[in-house]
Design a protein around this motif. Sequence first.
Motif, mmCIF file in Angstrom:
data_model
loop_
_atom_site.group_PDB
_atom_site.id
_atom_site.type_symbol
_atom_site.label_atom_id
_atom_site.label_comp_id
_atom_site.label_asym_id
_atom_site.label_seq_id
_atom_site.Cartn_x
_atom_site.Cartn_y
_atom_site.Cartn_z
ATOM 1 N N VAL A 154 0.830 -1.205 0.000
ATOM 2 C CA VAL A 154 0.000 0.000 0.000
ATOM 3 C C VAL A 154 0.866 1.257 0.000
ATOM 4 O O VAL A 154 0.485 2.285 -0.564
ATOM 5 C CB VAL A 154 -0.967 -0.018 1.199
ATOM 6 C CG1 VAL A 154 -1.803 1.252 1.256
ATOM 7 C CG2 VAL A 154 -1.874 -1.242 1.133
ATOM 8 N N THR A 155 2.032 1.195 0.608
ATOM 9 C CA THR A 155 2.940 2.347 0.584
ATOM 10 C C THR A 155 3.408 2.644 -0.833
ATOM 11 O O THR A 155 3.502 3.815 -1.226
ATOM 12 C CB THR A 155 4.140 2.084 1.510
ATOM 13 O OG1 THR A 155 3.674 2.051 2.860
ATOM 14 C CG2 THR A 155 5.202 3.165 1.371
ATOM 15 N N ILE A 157 1.731 2.183 -3.482
ATOM 16 C CA ILE A 157 0.589 2.747 -4.200
ATOM 17 C C ILE A 157 0.316 4.183 -3.769
ATOM 18 O O ILE A 157 0.046 5.059 -4.593
ATOM 19 C CB ILE A 157 -0.666 1.879 -3.979
ATOM 20 C CG1 ILE A 157 -0.456 0.488 -4.571
ATOM 21 C CG2 ILE A 157 -1.910 2.531 -4.562
ATOM 22 C CD1 ILE A 157 -1.527 -0.513 -4.185
ATOM 23 N N THR A 158 0.405 4.447 -2.464
ATOM 24 C CA THR A 158 0.003 5.754 -1.931
ATOM 25 C C THR A 158 1.171 6.695 -1.664
ATOM 26 O O THR A 158 0.967 7.906 -1.510
ATOM 27 C CB THR A 158 -0.762 5.574 -0.611
ATOM 28 O OG1 THR A 158 0.121 4.986 0.370
ATOM 29 C CG2 THR A 158 -1.970 4.682 -0.796
ATOM 30 N N PHE A 193 -6.301 4.919 5.626
ATOM 31 C CA PHE A 193 -6.192 4.356 4.276
ATOM 32 C C PHE A 193 -7.506 3.678 3.934
ATOM 33 O O PHE A 193 -8.167 3.106 4.809
ATOM 34 C CB PHE A 193 -5.064 3.316 4.222
ATOM 35 C CG PHE A 193 -3.695 3.860 4.500
ATOM 36 C CD1 PHE A 193 -2.852 4.218 3.461
ATOM 37 C CD2 PHE A 193 -3.237 3.989 5.800
ATOM 38 C CE1 PHE A 193 -1.570 4.705 3.709
ATOM 39 C CE2 PHE A 193 -1.964 4.481 6.057
ATOM 40 C CZ PHE A 193 -1.128 4.840 5.016
ATOM 41 N N TRP A 195 -9.886 1.422 0.683
ATOM 42 C CA TRP A 195 -9.968 0.703 -0.585
ATOM 43 C C TRP A 195 -11.418 0.357 -0.854
ATOM 44 O O TRP A 195 -12.178 0.047 0.073
ATOM 45 C CB TRP A 195 -9.142 -0.583 -0.512
ATOM 46 C CG TRP A 195 -9.201 -1.459 -1.744
ATOM 47 C CD1 TRP A 195 -8.332 -1.463 -2.782
ATOM 48 C CD2 TRP A 195 -10.185 -2.453 -2.060
ATOM 49 N NE1 TRP A 195 -8.697 -2.393 -3.721
ATOM 50 C CE2 TRP A 195 -9.850 -3.015 -3.301
ATOM 51 C CE3 TRP A 195 -11.338 -2.909 -1.394
ATOM 52 C CZ2 TRP A 195 -10.598 -4.019 -3.908
ATOM 53 C CZ3 TRP A 195 -12.088 -3.907 -2.002
ATOM 54 C CH2 TRP A 195 -11.725 -4.455 -3.242
ATOM 55 N N ARG A 199 -11.787 1.445 -6.703
ATOM 56 C CA ARG A 199 -10.652 2.334 -6.459
ATOM 57 C C ARG A 199 -9.556 1.568 -5.736
ATOM 58 O O ARG A 199 -9.830 0.841 -4.787
ATOM 59 C CB ARG A 199 -11.063 3.538 -5.604
ATOM 60 C CG ARG A 199 -12.070 4.486 -6.248
ATOM 61 C CD ARG A 199 -11.430 5.316 -7.355
ATOM 62 N NE ARG A 199 -10.374 6.174 -6.874
ATOM 63 C CZ ARG A 199 -10.558 7.388 -6.366
ATOM 64 N NH1 ARG A 199 -11.793 7.866 -6.212
ATOM 65 N NH2 ARG A 199 -9.542 8.121 -5.994
ATOM 66 N N ASP A 200 -8.319 1.730 -6.162
ATOM 67 C CA ASP A 200 -7.215 1.107 -5.445
ATOM 68 C C ASP A 200 -6.980 1.891 -4.152
ATOM 69 O O ASP A 200 -7.656 2.884 -3.875
ATOM 70 C CB ASP A 200 -5.962 1.084 -6.318
ATOM 71 C CG ASP A 200 -5.026 -0.058 -5.958
ATOM 72 O OD1 ASP A 200 -5.224 -0.688 -4.906
ATOM 73 O OD2 ASP A 200 -4.079 -0.301 -6.734
ATOM 74 N N TRP A 201 -6.024 1.450 -3.363
ATOM 75 C CA TRP A 201 -5.784 2.069 -2.062
ATOM 76 C C TRP A 201 -5.514 3.558 -2.174
ATOM 77 O O TRP A 201 -4.753 4.009 -3.011
ATOM 78 C CB TRP A 201 -4.627 1.364 -1.368
ATOM 79 C CG TRP A 201 -5.010 0.035 -0.785
ATOM 80 C CD1 TRP A 201 -4.798 -1.191 -1.341
ATOM 81 C CD2 TRP A 201 -5.694 -0.189 0.450
ATOM 82 N NE1 TRP A 201 -5.308 -2.173 -0.530
ATOM 83 C CE2 TRP A 201 -5.860 -1.590 0.586
ATOM 84 C CE3 TRP A 201 -6.170 0.648 1.466
ATOM 85 C CZ2 TRP A 201 -6.487 -2.173 1.690
ATOM 86 C CZ3 TRP A 201 -6.794 0.064 2.574
ATOM 87 C CH2 TRP A 201 -6.955 -1.316 2.669
ATOM 88 N N GLN A 202 -6.172 4.305 -1.313
ATOM 89 C CA GLN A 202 -6.015 5.761 -1.200
ATOM 90 C C GLN A 202 -5.575 6.076 0.227
ATOM 91 O O GLN A 202 -5.819 5.284 1.128
ATOM 92 C CB GLN A 202 -7.354 6.469 -1.489
ATOM 93 C CG GLN A 202 -8.023 6.061 -2.786
ATOM 94 C CD GLN A 202 -7.289 6.552 -4.006
ATOM 95 O OE1 GLN A 202 -6.928 7.741 -4.061
ATOM 96 N NE2 GLN A 202 -7.060 5.699 -4.983
#
Length: 202
Positions: A154-155, A157-158, A193, A195, A199-202
Amino acid sequence: DVTAKTGRKIAGAPVSWQTPNGPMIVEHLAARGPQDELLTFWWSPARDWQVIDVTARTGRKAAHDPTAWLSRNGPMLVEHLAAASPDGTLSVFWWSPAHDWQALDVSRIAGGSAAGRTVSWLAGDVEHVAVRGANDQLFVYWWTPATNWRLVDVTAITGISVTEVSDAYQLPETGAQVELLAARGTDDTLLRFWWRPDRDWQ
């Protein structure tokens, strides 16, 4: 005093869950022991507190506080625990009426690392475990009946790193189930965070 009854001490915060056993409800607590052993304590109306050394049965240790969740395998209720091990890997433990405690090195299967407390959640039949990685990444491991364990960074990605993952929860939102994680950032900020299927992880 459960330690007085079982003879086992703990070195971290316990996690709890309950399971039915016929008409009885069985109470469970799991925690890391002083030698990084994973211990489960249980009580029912028919038995006073007992303890099981899960590490002795599986060979896998827990260096940080575990998380617990329940799932079903047909008619059987399966009890799960996950914890970061001293070697920096994620261990997942499970028990069912058909098998004694088993354990997997999930990092060996999916990659990544584990360096802190774990949190877990179940979304439908998808099992999730989130944990901080060795380099402050937020890692989400997930498993389905059709796939083995997989990993989402997730890091990556975000762009946000964490020092601890503290909680997981879910909310319905405009026809979708949103999965959320709360964490502490590397600058002591409170992070949220999320999901959802579109939508992917925000």
